[in-house]
Scaffold this motif. Structure first.
Motif, PDB file in Angstrom:
ATOM      1  N   ALA A  75       0.823  -1.207   0.000  1.00  0.00           N
ATOM      2  CA  ALA A  75       0.000   0.000   0.000  1.00  0.00           C
ATOM      3  C   ALA A  75       0.858   1.258   0.000  1.00  0.00           C
ATOM      4  O   ALA A  75       0.328   2.374  -0.086  1.00  0.00           O
ATOM      5  CB  ALA A  75      -0.927  -0.001   1.215  1.00  0.00           C
ATOM      6  N   CYS A  76       2.159   1.097   0.120  1.00  0.00           N
ATOM      7  CA  CYS A  76       3.069   2.248   0.200  1.00  0.00           C
ATOM      8  C   CYS A  76       3.406   2.749  -1.193  1.00  0.00           C
ATOM      9  O   CYS A  76       3.913   2.003  -2.037  1.00  0.00           O
ATOM     10  CB  CYS A  76       4.350   1.869   0.931  1.00  0.00           C
ATOM     11  SG  CYS A  76       4.097   1.397   2.660  1.00  0.00           S
ATOM     12  N   ASP A  77       3.149   4.017  -1.423  1.00  0.00           N
ATOM     13  CA  ASP A  77       3.610   4.662  -2.645  1.00  0.00           C
ATOM     14  C   ASP A  77       4.554   5.797  -2.261  1.00  0.00           C
ATOM     15  O   ASP A  77       4.879   5.984  -1.077  1.00  0.00           O
ATOM     16  CB  ASP A  77       2.429   5.176  -3.478  1.00  0.00           C
ATOM     17  CG  ASP A  77       1.530   6.138  -2.693  1.00  0.00           C
ATOM     18  OD1 ASP A  77       1.955   6.614  -1.609  1.00  0.00           O
ATOM     19  OD2 ASP A  77       0.407   6.412  -3.150  1.00  0.00           O
ATOM     20  N   THR A  78       4.995   6.568  -3.232  1.00  0.00           N
ATOM     21  CA  THR A  78       5.969   7.629  -2.961  1.00  0.00           C
ATOM     22  C   THR A  78       5.413   8.651  -1.986  1.00  0.00           C
ATOM     23  O   THR A  78       6.098   9.095  -1.059  1.00  0.00           O
ATOM     24  CB  THR A  78       6.383   8.313  -4.270  1.00  0.00           C
ATOM     25  OG1 THR A  78       6.887   7.332  -5.175  1.00  0.00           O
ATOM     26  CG2 THR A  78       7.453   9.361  -4.020  1.00  0.00           C
ATOM     27  N   GLY A  79       4.153   9.027  -2.161  1.00  0.00           N
ATOM     28  CA  GLY A  79       3.553  10.020  -1.281  1.00  0.00           C
ATOM     29  C   GLY A  79       3.496   9.565   0.157  1.00  0.00           C
ATOM     30  O   GLY A  79       3.783  10.344   1.075  1.00  0.00           O
ATOM     31  N   LEU A  80       3.142   8.287   0.385  1.00  0.00           N
ATOM     32  CA  LEU A  80       3.071   7.787   1.750  1.00  0.00           C
ATOM     33  C   LEU A  80       4.450   7.753   2.392  1.00  0.00           C
ATOM     34  O   LEU A  80       4.611   8.093   3.567  1.00  0.00           O
ATOM     35  CB  LEU A  80       2.427   6.398   1.765  1.00  0.00           C
ATOM     36  CG  LEU A  80       2.109   5.831   3.158  1.00  0.00           C
ATOM     37  CD1 LEU A  80       0.798   5.062   3.154  1.00  0.00           C
ATOM     38  CD2 LEU A  80       3.240   4.924   3.653  1.00  0.00           C
ATOM     39  N   LEU A  81       5.473   7.351   1.619  1.00  0.00           N
ATOM     40  CA  LEU A  81       6.825   7.336   2.175  1.00  0.00           C
ATOM     41  C   LEU A  81       7.306   8.743   2.502  1.00  0.00           C
ATOM     42  O   LEU A  81       8.008   8.946   3.503  1.00  0.00           O
ATOM     43  CB  LEU A  81       7.792   6.667   1.200  1.00  0.00           C
ATOM     44  CG  LEU A  81       7.701   5.143   1.100  1.00  0.00           C
ATOM     45  CD1 LEU A  81       8.823   4.612   0.211  1.00  0.00           C
ATOM     46  CD2 LEU A  81       7.767   4.478   2.465  1.00  0.00           C
ATOM     47  N   ASN A  82       6.934   9.724   1.698  1.00  0.00           N
ATOM     48  CA  ASN A  82       7.301  11.109   2.016  1.00  0.00           C
ATOM     49  C   ASN A  82       6.673  11.539   3.342  1.00  0.00           C
ATOM     50  O   ASN A  82       7.311  12.229   4.149  1.00  0.00           O
ATOM     51  CB  ASN A  82       6.856  12.042   0.898  1.00  0.00           C
ATOM     52  CG  ASN A  82       7.804  12.007  -0.296  1.00  0.00           C
ATOM     53  OD1 ASN A  82       8.969  11.639  -0.170  1.00  0.00           O
ATOM     54  ND2 ASN A  82       7.310  12.389  -1.458  1.00  0.00           N
ATOM     55  N   ARG A  83       5.441  11.112   3.587  1.00  0.00           N
ATOM     56  CA  ARG A  83       4.801  11.408   4.873  1.00  0.00           C
ATOM     57  C   ARG A  83       5.537  10.721   6.017  1.00  0.00           C
ATOM     58  O   ARG A  83       5.737  11.301   7.088  1.00  0.00           O
ATOM     59  CB  ARG A  83       3.339  10.955   4.839  1.00  0.00           C
ATOM     60  CG  ARG A  83       2.421  11.795   3.977  1.00  0.00           C
ATOM     61  CD  ARG A  83       1.078  11.100   3.782  1.00  0.00           C
ATOM     62  NE  ARG A  83       0.477  10.729   5.069  1.00  0.00           N
ATOM     63  CZ  ARG A  83      -0.518   9.842   5.191  1.00  0.00           C
ATOM     64  NH1 ARG A  83      -0.988   9.222   4.104  1.00  0.00           N
ATOM     65  NH2 ARG A  83      -1.021   9.566   6.386  1.00  0.00           N
ATOM     66  N   PHE A  84       5.944   9.478   5.792  1.00  0.00           N
ATOM     67  CA  PHE A  84       6.670   8.731   6.826  1.00  0.00           C
ATOM     68  C   PHE A  84       7.990   9.415   7.167  1.00  0.00           C
ATOM     69  O   PHE A  84       8.312   9.617   8.350  1.00  0.00           O
ATOM     70  CB  PHE A  84       6.922   7.304   6.346  1.00  0.00           C
ATOM     71  CG  PHE A  84       7.914   6.533   7.185  1.00  0.00           C
ATOM     72  CD1 PHE A  84       7.661   6.264   8.521  1.00  0.00           C
ATOM     73  CD2 PHE A  84       9.112   6.086   6.637  1.00  0.00           C
ATOM     74  CE1 PHE A  84       8.570   5.555   9.299  1.00  0.00           C
ATOM     75  CE2 PHE A  84      10.019   5.377   7.399  1.00  0.00           C
ATOM     76  CZ  PHE A  84       9.751   5.121   8.740  1.00  0.00           C
ATOM     77  N   PHE A  85       8.758   9.797   6.159  1.00  0.00           N
ATOM     78  CA  PHE A  85      10.059  10.419   6.425  1.00  0.00           C
ATOM     79  C   PHE A  85       9.903  11.791   7.073  1.00  0.00           C
ATOM     80  O   PHE A  85      10.688  12.178   7.943  1.00  0.00           O
ATOM     81  CB  PHE A  85      10.873  10.514   5.137  1.00  0.00           C
ATOM     82  CG  PHE A  85      11.295   9.177   4.590  1.00  0.00           C
ATOM     83  CD1 PHE A  85      11.866   8.220   5.409  1.00  0.00           C
ATOM     84  CD2 PHE A  85      11.110   8.859   3.245  1.00  0.00           C
ATOM     85  CE1 PHE A  85      12.256   6.982   4.920  1.00  0.00           C
ATOM     86  CE2 PHE A  85      11.499   7.617   2.743  1.00  0.00           C
ATOM     87  CZ  PHE A  85      12.061   6.683   3.585  1.00  0.00           C
ATOM     88  N   THR A  86       8.880  12.542   6.668  1.00  0.00           N
ATOM     89  CA  THR A  86       8.620  13.838   7.298  1.00  0.00           C
ATOM     90  C   THR A  86       8.263  13.660   8.770  1.00  0.00           C
ATOM     91  O   THR A  86       8.728  14.407   9.635  1.00  0.00           O
ATOM     92  CB  THR A  86       7.480  14.565   6.571  1.00  0.00           C
ATOM     93  OG1 THR A  86       7.839  14.789   5.205  1.00  0.00           O
ATOM     94  CG2 THR A  86       7.175  15.898   7.232  1.00  0.00           C
ATOM     95  N   SER A  87       7.445  12.645   9.054  1.00  0.00           N
ATOM     96  CA  SER A  87       7.078  12.358  10.435  1.00  0.00           C
ATOM     97  C   SER A  87       8.300  11.959  11.250  1.00  0.00           C
ATOM     98  O   SER A  87       8.443  12.333  12.418  1.00  0.00           O
ATOM     99  CB  SER A  87       6.030  11.241  10.469  1.00  0.00           C
ATOM    100  OG  SER A  87       5.713  10.875  11.792  1.00  0.00           O
ATOM    101  N   TRP A  88       9.206  11.188  10.631  1.00  0.00           N
ATOM    102  CA  TRP A  88      10.424  10.769  11.333  1.00  0.00           C
ATOM    103  C   TRP A  88      11.289  11.976  11.695  1.00  0.00           C
ATOM    104  O   TRP A  88      11.805  12.068  12.816  1.00  0.00           O
ATOM    105  CB  TRP A  88      11.213   9.799  10.454  1.00  0.00           C
ATOM    106  CG  TRP A  88      12.454   9.296  11.140  1.00  0.00           C
ATOM    107  CD1 TRP A  88      13.691   9.882  11.153  1.00  0.00           C
ATOM    108  CD2 TRP A  88      12.563   8.123  11.960  1.00  0.00           C
ATOM    109  NE1 TRP A  88      14.567   9.143  11.913  1.00  0.00           N
ATOM    110  CE2 TRP A  88      13.906   8.069  12.416  1.00  0.00           C
ATOM    111  CE3 TRP A  88      11.669   7.127  12.327  1.00  0.00           C
ATOM    112  CZ2 TRP A  88      14.353   7.033  13.227  1.00  0.00           C
ATOM    113  CZ3 TRP A  88      12.128   6.099  13.141  1.00  0.00           C
ATOM    114  CH2 TRP A  88      13.456   6.060  13.576  1.00  0.00           C
ATOM    115  N   VAL A  89      11.436  12.919  10.768  1.00  0.00           N
ATOM    116  CA  VAL A  89      12.236  14.114  11.034  1.00  0.00           C
ATOM    117  C   VAL A  89      11.622  14.910  12.181  1.00  0.00           C
ATOM    118  O   VAL A  89      12.325  15.413  13.064  1.00  0.00           O
ATOM    119  CB  VAL A  89      12.353  14.976   9.761  1.00  0.00           C
ATOM    120  CG1 VAL A  89      12.986  16.328  10.089  1.00  0.00           C
ATOM    121  CG2 VAL A  89      13.187  14.263   8.714  1.00  0.00           C
ATOM    122  N   THR A  90      10.301  15.022  12.181  1.00  0.00           N
ATOM    123  CA  THR A  90       9.620  15.778  13.231  1.00  0.00           C
ATOM    124  C   THR A  90       9.850  15.148  14.599  1.00  0.00           C
ATOM    125  O   THR A  90      10.071  15.845  15.598  1.00  0.00           O
ATOM    126  CB  THR A  90       8.112  15.844  12.942  1.00  0.00           C
ATOM    127  OG1 THR A  90       7.903  16.468  11.665  1.00  0.00           O
ATOM    128  CG2 THR A  90       7.389  16.639  14.007  1.00  0.00           C
TER     129      THR A  90
END
Length: 285
Positions: A75-90
């Motif tokens: 279910a992971c696409d590029t947009g979802l991974l961008n959300r994941f990495f942004t959340s990790w940085v936060t």
């Protein structure tokens, strides 16, 4: 297994398992796939590498579970991974994110090969460069204090002799896994007359004809020789090829055991136990 029992009963296991359980099964399948692959040097992946790659997958799984996202990793696409990495940085900052991002890529390489899932590492993926910072080094006084609390070259116990020799070896610039993977045949036959060891490169096969030679100072050679004498009293002293054995007659020391030893010795020397093996290599360099 539970999956095999469900299959034998004619039921699709995916109908009876939660989404997090499905992702856990994929992580297990991913780990099994990694153990059949080779790295760029055409060597099998080491277990530490498999653990690092699957740990990245588990961090994505935890994030998806916390947000109650439906679907397995397909279910992971590029947009979802961008959300994941942004959340990790936060939550954690950018430290180590470049490594995690590189490690996670292998999960989707497997999904592309095994399930035909479109690889989400596209040009639209937000990439995070490694942070540039000065390598942390250790004060000579700190190293001297560590050597003193491990016997100062006069150790009588197995633990003190082993820890003293390991700390001396770290001061020679060896990496953590190079140190942990040392075996008796890697040592010079006479450490005093010919002070050197051969360390096996990371991610490579163990062979005495491979690796690099590390010359030792006289103090390091004497400390390893002293440890070898006491090592004979260990339960595995005559049977295990591993150089570094555990205390209380336990098996070979692990990488995590080395971390714990350094932190314990730092505390005994009166310091905050915030030290890791690679700082010795930085200091050596």
């Amino acid at each position: 297994s539970a999956v095999n029992l469900l299959l034998a009963a004619g039921r699709d296991p995916r109908e009876s398992m939660s989404v997090p359980q499905l992702r856990q099964m994929q992580i297990s399948e991913f780990a099994a796939w990694l153990r059949t692959r080779t790295n760029r040097n055409r060597r099998p992946f080491q277990e530490a590498t498999v653990a690092a790659y699957t740990d990245a997958a588990r961090s994505l799984d935890r994030w998806m579970t916390e947000r109650d996202l439906d679907g397995d990793f397909t279910a992971c696409d590029t947009g979802l991974l961008n959300r994941f990495f942004t959340s990790w940085v936060t939550a954690h900052g950018q430290t180590g994110l470049n490594t995690r991002q590189r490690n996670l890529r292998h999960l989707f390489t497997w999904l592309e090969e095994a399930y035909g899932h479109p690889h989400p590492y596209t040009a639209a993926l937000h990439r995070y460069a490694p942070l540039k910072k000065r390598p942390s080094t250790l004060a000579q006084e700190f190293i001297a204090d560590l050597l003193e609390v491990t016997g100062g070259g006069r150790a009588r116990s197995f633990q003190d002799a082993r820890d003293h020799a390991m700390i001396r070896m770290l001061t020679e610039g060896v990496r953590r896994m190079e140190l942990i993977q040392l075996e008796l045949p890697d040592l010079s036959a006479d450490l005093i007359a010919r002070p050197f060891v051969r360390v096996v490169p990371l991610k490579s096969a163990r062979a005495f004809t491979e690796g690099r030679i590390v010359p030792l100072t006289p103090a390091t050679s004497r400390s390893v020789a002293a440890y070898l004498r006491i090592r004979r009293s260990h339960r595995l002293g005559g049977s295990s090829p591993a150089l570094w054995l555990g205390t209380r007659n336990r098996g070979p020391l692990t990488g995590s055991g080395l971390y714990r030893m350094l932190k314990r010795r730092a505390g005994q020397a009166g310091y905050e136990p915030d030290v890791h093996p690679h700082q010795f290599r930085h200091t050596f360099a």
